[in-house]
Design an enzyme around this catalytic site. Structure first.
Site, PDB file in Angstrom:
ATOM      1  N   ARG A  34      32.919  22.781  32.563  1.00  0.00           N
ATOM      2  CA  ARG A  34      32.912  23.371  33.900  1.00  0.00           C
ATOM      3  C   ARG A  34      32.892  24.951  34.131  1.00  0.00           C
ATOM      4  NH1 ARG A  34      35.767  18.887  37.733  1.00  0.00           N
ATOM      5  NH2 ARG A  34      37.537  19.682  36.602  1.00  0.00           N
ATOM      6  N   ASP A  35      33.179  25.628  33.431  1.00  0.00           N
ATOM      7  CA  ASP A  35      33.334  27.015  33.798  1.00  0.00           C
ATOM      8  C   ASP A  35      32.856  27.982  32.563  1.00  0.00           C
ATOM      9  OD1 ASP A  35      34.576  29.141  35.249  1.00  0.00           O
ATOM     10  OD2 ASP A  35      36.312  29.198  34.155  1.00  0.00           O
TER      11      ASP A  35
END
Length: 208
Positions: free
Chosen positions: A39-40
């Site tokens: 997610r990053d």
């Protein structure tokens, strides 16, 4: 220039794909998939060392299906310019969301230009969800056509049309490198780092 530049590009890209796939494939004690999504996936979370090793770091906001707490309604985890469309619109995310995010990173690495950057987070998300994605060769004429297609496939807005796993993307990159006769290895990447930055001893090897 072609060989040193794109060899290093592919070396970094395949290493990141391998790292993401390793995380995505993790299973719990019951042997069931953990469903980890980073997610990053951003440039700041990809580290290239002087010995040619590549690390994907900061899994602090990674999502796993076994987590007991979910993101609160209205909250987004990750950096907006590197989010997948489904992440921006609050739909379910999976490993293919990391593939899209890494596609953004590769687009920017190859063109040295930001892909999604609006005046505020709302405009940036609107661009991610429905904005135009210019072909990388618009900005980088010497980008090999096959490499461009790999990047654009990772950036498909429909997850079903992207690479379904990071390993599938890694294989495509390896096949491109093989056809192009590129030297991709940690040694080659280390040589390129030394060419760019010179010899630098590890901090703990220096006398105080």
């Amino acid at each position: 220039f072609f060989r040193s530049s794109w060899s290093s590009f592919v070396s970094i890209a395949t290493a990141v794909c391998a790292a993401l796939h390793h995380a995505h494939e993790q299973r719990g004690n019951d042997r069931k998939p953990l469903g980890i999504v980073h997610r990053d996936v951003t440039p700041g979370n990809i580290l290239v060392s002087y010995d040619g090793n590549v690390k994907v770091v900061d899994f602090g906001i990674a999502k796993a299906v076994l987590r007991t707490s979910d993101t609160a309604v209205g909250m987004l985890k990750g950096k907006v310019p590197y989010m997948a469309p489904e992440q921006c619109t609050g739909r379910a995310i999976d490993r293919r969301s990391d593939v899209f995010a890494f596609g953004i990173v590769l687009y920017e690495l190859s063109t040295v230009r930001r892909l999604f950057k609006g005046g505020n987070e709302y405009l940036t998300m609107a661009s991610v969800v429905s904005g135009e994605i210019p072909k990388p060769t618009t900005h980088r004429k010497d980008l090999p056509a096959e490499l461009e297609q790999i990047i654009l496939k990772a950036l498909r807005r429909d997850p079903a049309q992207r690479y379904q796993t990071a390993d599938e993307m890694r294989i495509a990159l390896d096949q491109f490198a093989d056809k192009a006769g590129l030297r991709t290895s940690t040694t080659a990447l280390a040589d390129y780092m030394k060419k760019l930055f010179g010899e630098r001893p590890e901090p703990w090897m220096l006398d105080i």
